[in-house]
Design a protein around this motif. Structure first.
Motif, PDB file in Angstrom:
ATOM      1  N   THR A 182       0.812  -1.209   0.000  1.00  8.14           N
ATOM      2  CA  THR A 182       0.000   0.000   0.000  1.00  8.14           C
ATOM      3  C   THR A 182       0.855   1.273   0.000  1.00  8.14           C
ATOM      4  N   ARG A 183       2.141   1.169   0.348  1.00 13.13           N
ATOM      5  CA  ARG A 183       2.986   2.356   0.427  1.00 13.13           C
ATOM      6  C   ARG A 183       4.287   2.241  -0.351  1.00 13.13           C
ATOM      7  N   HIS A 184       4.680   1.031  -0.783  1.00 10.90           N
ATOM      8  CA  HIS A 184       6.009   0.842  -1.354  1.00 10.90           C
ATOM      9  C   HIS A 184       5.982   0.353  -2.798  1.00 10.90           C
ATOM     10  N   ILE A 185       4.910   0.582  -3.530  1.00 10.86           N
ATOM     11  CA  ILE A 185       4.896   0.193  -4.940  1.00 10.86           C
ATOM     12  C   ILE A 185       5.998   0.912  -5.727  1.00 10.86           C
ATOM     13  N   PRO A 186       6.213   2.220  -5.567  1.00 13.64           N
ATOM     14  CA  PRO A 186       7.339   2.854  -6.280  1.00 13.64           C
ATOM     15  C   PRO A 186       8.693   2.246  -5.917  1.00 13.64           C
ATOM     16  N   SER A 187       8.883   1.895  -4.660  1.00 15.57           N
ATOM     17  CA  SER A 187      10.153   1.262  -4.268  1.00 15.57           C
ATOM     18  C   SER A 187      10.279  -0.124  -4.875  1.00 15.57           C
ATOM     19  N   VAL A 188       9.187  -0.865  -4.937  1.00 11.56           N
ATOM     20  CA  VAL A 188       9.219  -2.193  -5.560  1.00 11.56           C
ATOM     21  C   VAL A 188       9.570  -2.064  -7.039  1.00 11.56           C
ATOM     22  N   ARG A 189       9.004  -1.083  -7.726  1.00 12.25           N
ATOM     23  CA  ARG A 189       9.302  -0.876  -9.142  1.00 12.25           C
ATOM     24  C   ARG A 189      10.771  -0.511  -9.346  1.00 12.25           C
ATOM     25  N   ARG A 190      11.333   0.264  -8.399  1.00 10.59           N
ATOM     26  CA  ARG A 190      12.717   0.698  -8.543  1.00 10.59           C
ATOM     27  C   ARG A 190      13.700  -0.436  -8.250  1.00 10.59           C
ATOM     28  N   TRP A 191      13.378  -1.264  -7.265  1.00  9.53           N
ATOM     29  CA  TRP A 191      14.292  -2.327  -6.844  1.00  9.53           C
ATOM     30  C   TRP A 191      13.784  -3.709  -7.218  1.00  9.53           C
ATOM     31  N   TYR A 192      12.982  -3.796  -8.263  1.00  8.33           N
ATOM     32  CA  TYR A 192      12.380  -5.083  -8.620  1.00  8.33           C
ATOM     33  C   TYR A 192      13.453  -6.113  -9.002  1.00  8.33           C
ATOM     34  N   GLY A 193      14.471  -5.713  -9.759  1.00  7.56           N
ATOM     35  CA  GLY A 193      15.516  -6.648 -10.155  1.00  7.56           C
ATOM     36  C   GLY A 193      16.257  -7.221  -8.969  1.00  7.56           C
ATOM     37  N   LEU A 194      16.576  -6.361  -7.984  1.00  4.85           N
ATOM     38  CA  LEU A 194      17.269  -6.843  -6.788  1.00  4.85           C
ATOM     39  C   LEU A 194      16.388  -7.778  -5.967  1.00  4.85           C
ATOM     40  N   LEU A 195      15.092  -7.458  -5.859  1.00  4.41           N
ATOM     41  CA  LEU A 195      14.186  -8.309  -5.092  1.00  4.41           C
ATOM     42  C   LEU A 195      14.045  -9.680  -5.734  1.00  4.41           C
ATOM     43  N   LYS A 196      13.982  -9.715  -7.062  1.00  2.00           N
ATOM     44  CA  LYS A 196      13.904 -11.000  -7.758  1.00  2.00           C
ATOM     45  C   LYS A 196      15.207 -11.788  -7.602  1.00  2.00           C
ATOM     46  N   LEU A 197      16.330 -11.084  -7.603  1.00  2.00           N
ATOM     47  CA  LEU A 197      17.602 -11.769  -7.404  1.00  2.00           C
ATOM     48  C   LEU A 197      17.694 -12.371  -6.009  1.00  2.00           C
ATOM     49  N   LEU A 198      17.204 -11.668  -4.999  1.00  2.00           N
ATOM     50  CA  LEU A 198      17.223 -12.197  -3.636  1.00  2.00           C
ATOM     51  C   LEU A 198      16.316 -13.404  -3.468  1.00  2.00           C
ATOM     52  N   SER A 199      15.306 -13.523  -4.299  1.00  2.00           N
ATOM     53  CA  SER A 199      14.371 -14.646  -4.158  1.00  2.00           C
ATOM     54  C   SER A 199      14.879 -15.928  -4.800  1.00  2.00           C
ATOM     55  N   LEU A 200      16.052 -15.900  -5.452  1.00  2.00           N
ATOM     56  CA  LEU A 200      16.556 -17.068  -6.164  1.00  2.00           C
ATOM     57  C   LEU A 200      17.402 -17.983  -5.298  1.00  2.00           C
ATOM     58  N   PHE A 201      17.884 -17.506  -4.149  1.00  2.00           N
ATOM     59  CA  PHE A 201      18.743 -18.334  -3.302  1.00  2.00           C
ATOM     60  C   PHE A 201      18.381 -18.069  -1.844  1.00  2.00           C
ATOM     61  N   PRO A 202      18.671 -19.024  -0.947  1.00  2.00           N
ATOM     62  CA  PRO A 202      18.301 -18.850   0.468  1.00  2.00           C
ATOM     63  C   PRO A 202      19.032 -17.679   1.100  1.00  2.00           C
ATOM     64  N   ASN A 203      18.264 -16.776   1.688  1.00  2.00           N
ATOM     65  CA  ASN A 203      18.815 -15.625   2.388  1.00  2.00           C
ATOM     66  C   ASN A 203      17.708 -15.056   3.270  1.00  2.00           C
ATOM     67  N   PRO A 204      18.039 -14.181   4.212  1.00  2.00           N
ATOM     68  CA  PRO A 204      16.995 -13.647   5.108  1.00  2.00           C
ATOM     69  C   PRO A 204      15.895 -12.896   4.392  1.00  2.00           C
ATOM     70  N   PHE A 205      16.127 -12.434   3.153  1.00  2.00           N
ATOM     71  CA  PHE A 205      15.132 -11.648   2.428  1.00  2.00           C
ATOM     72  C   PHE A 205      14.655 -12.369   1.177  1.00  2.00           C
ATOM     73  N   GLN A 206      14.690 -13.685   1.226  1.00  2.00           N
ATOM     74  CA  GLN A 206      14.254 -14.469   0.073  1.00  2.00           C
ATOM     75  C   GLN A 206      12.779 -14.262  -0.226  1.00  2.00           C
ATOM     76  N   HIS A 207      11.972 -14.099   0.815  1.00  2.00           N
ATOM     77  CA  HIS A 207      10.526 -13.940   0.644  1.00  2.00           C
ATOM     78  C   HIS A 207      10.089 -12.506   0.933  1.00  2.00           C
ATOM     79  N   LEU A 208      10.973 -11.565   0.646  1.00  2.00           N
ATOM     80  CA  LEU A 208      10.639 -10.173   0.925  1.00  2.00           C
ATOM     81  C   LEU A 208       9.440  -9.710   0.104  1.00  2.00           C
ATOM     82  N   LEU A 209       9.355 -10.161  -1.135  1.00  2.00           N
ATOM     83  CA  LEU A 209       8.232  -9.809  -2.009  1.00  2.00           C
ATOM     84  C   LEU A 209       7.663 -11.091  -2.591  1.00  2.00           C
ATOM     85  N   CYS A 210       6.739 -11.695  -1.859  1.00  2.00           N
ATOM     86  CA  CYS A 210       6.092 -12.936  -2.287  1.00  2.00           C
ATOM     87  C   CYS A 210       4.630 -12.620  -2.575  1.00  2.00           C
TER      88      CYS A 210
END
Length: 415
Positions: free
Chosen positions: A49-77
């Motif tokens: 509800t508040r971070h759609i612009p941030s998700v659009r800006r950092w979408y590539g990094l968020l997808k990269l974090l979801s590819l391997f086990p890490n504390p932020f793997q499910h940050l954007l599920c």
């Protein structure tokens, strides 16, 4: 298990992609949203509800974090429901604990005018079936949302606790800050205190809630990577997090804990998480006074705090000081152990005769020493292959004679 709702065959549910961000942003602005409240400050899900612009800006990094086990793997599920190239709904989920045995529905958004029961139910069912790690699910719904409560009950969710959201305005905080708190053993929180905080969290909730939350020591520890990313996020959001706990030296245990998420520019209210041991309810005035004194260093703003229906002392004290109730929600949970087969497997459906065959002797029993002695009295050699077991009368006669197994007969020694 409840029967499935009639599903739309044209509805496709898939993970979020970059091209869906515009449609999801439109759903956030105009859609019907449920499960929007955060259960704690430690949530690792982005607020759509508040971070759609941030998700659009950092979408590539968020997808990269979801590819391997890490504390932020499910940050954007996020999963979206699409029908004929048109997004009808979206659901955001995240793990509730570090072991990922309990997951939560952060928010479910459905297009206004669409069949909410059908789309929302299919999104829930999709998550229940695809997240194989989950054993329990959590969702928080407004207590007045009758249709949503009925929908989630139909999908197997049951009441776990009632959550009340409180607001303490700036004037009330200033009044509380004038009191000097009596907290001689107030210590800052570090990873070395994770065991103490886990014990406090376990003791502060009833067994059913404790079983559903399934928290362990790892849930109270912070890795170096997570600390760095949270520091960057706090710098972007202009927030600051302060946490401390009260140590009891006699019991060697933590009896109180608070965490404050403070807004530096006063754009939104401060948020607090408070945990008190049930045997030390006198800590509520002391800890709230300490938190009020901390908020003095920031822009004047109200403070939001939560309480559950199994914390009557907290709710009584908040009513006493004049805090305002701003919202009531119902925390619901559901087990997904239905993934296991409820019927008995065919491999275990054995007949009794087949089971008893394993207890049959593999060979004939070896004659005992009593049988050899009886055979010696008759002048015959014992036959190990034959039936050499003595009768009951022979055993009784042998016992009455007082003969011993390790002593030869007198008549045999005389001869």
């Amino acid at each position: 298990m409840n029967p499935r709702l009639p599903q739309n065959s044209n509805l496709c549910i898939r993970p979020l992609q970059y091209r869906d961000l515009d449609a999801v942003e439109s759903l956030v602005q105009h859609g019907v949203e449920a499960g929007k409240r955060d259960l704690s400050l430690a949530t690792r899900a982005l607020d759509l509800t508040r971070h759609i612009p941030s998700v659009r800006r950092w979408y590539g990094l968020l997808k990269l974090l979801s590819l391997f086990p890490n504390p932020f793997q499910h940050l954007l599920c996020v999963h979206v429901a699409q029908e004929e190239e048109h997004t009808r709904g979206a659901i955001q989920i995240s793990p509730f604990n570090q072991t990922r045995s309990t997951w939560r529905v952060d928010r479910a958004i459905v297009e206004p005018g669409a069949c909410i029961e059908d789309i929302d139910s299919q999104l829930l069912r999709h998550c229940l079936e695809t997240i194989w790690e989950a054993r329990m699910w959590l969702i928080e719904v407004g207590i007045d949302a009758k249709s949503e409560l009925a929908l989630y009950r139909h999908n197997g969710f049951q009441r776990l606790a009632q959550i009340t959201y409180w607001e303490m305005n700036a004037a009330l905080l200033e009044t509380l800050a004038q009191r000097e708190p009596d907290l001689p053993n107030l210590l800052p929180v570090s990873n070395a205190d994770a065991q103490l905080l886990c014990q406090l969290d376990t003791a502060s909730m009833p067994p059913l809630v404790r079983q559903v939350f399934d928290r362990h020591v790892k849930d109270f520890q912070t890795s170096l990577l997570r600390s760095a990313i949270e520091a960057v996020q706090q710098w972007i959001d202009r927030t600051e997090v302060v946490s401390a706990y009260v140590f009891e030296p006699q019991r060697k245990a933590a009896i109180g804990y608070f965490q404050l998420k403070l807004c530096r520019d006063g754009s939104r209210p401060h948020a607090a998480e408070l945990t008190v041991h049930p045997a030390y309810t006198w800590l509520y005035p002391e800890l709230l006074a300490q938190m009020a004194r901390i908020t003095r260093d920031f822009a004047p703003q109200s403070l939001h705090l939560t309480s559950a229906d199994y914390q009557p002392e907290r709710e009584e004290y908040l009513e006493q000081i004049g805090a305002a109730r701003i919202e009531h929600t119902l925390l619901m949970s559901r087990s997904v152990w239905h993934k296991l087969r409820e019927s008995k497997p065919a491999a275990l459906d054995l007949q009794l005769s087949e089971v008893l065959q394993g207890f049959q002797p593999a060979r004939k029993p070896i004659p005992s020493r009593i049988a050899w002695l009886q055979e010696g009295q008759r002048g015959d050699r014992p036959n190990p292959q034959g039936d050499a077991n003595p009768s009951i009368e022979e055993l009784r006669q042998f016992s009455n004679n007082g003969d011993r197994f390790d002593k030869p007969r007198e008549e045999d020694s005389g001869s």
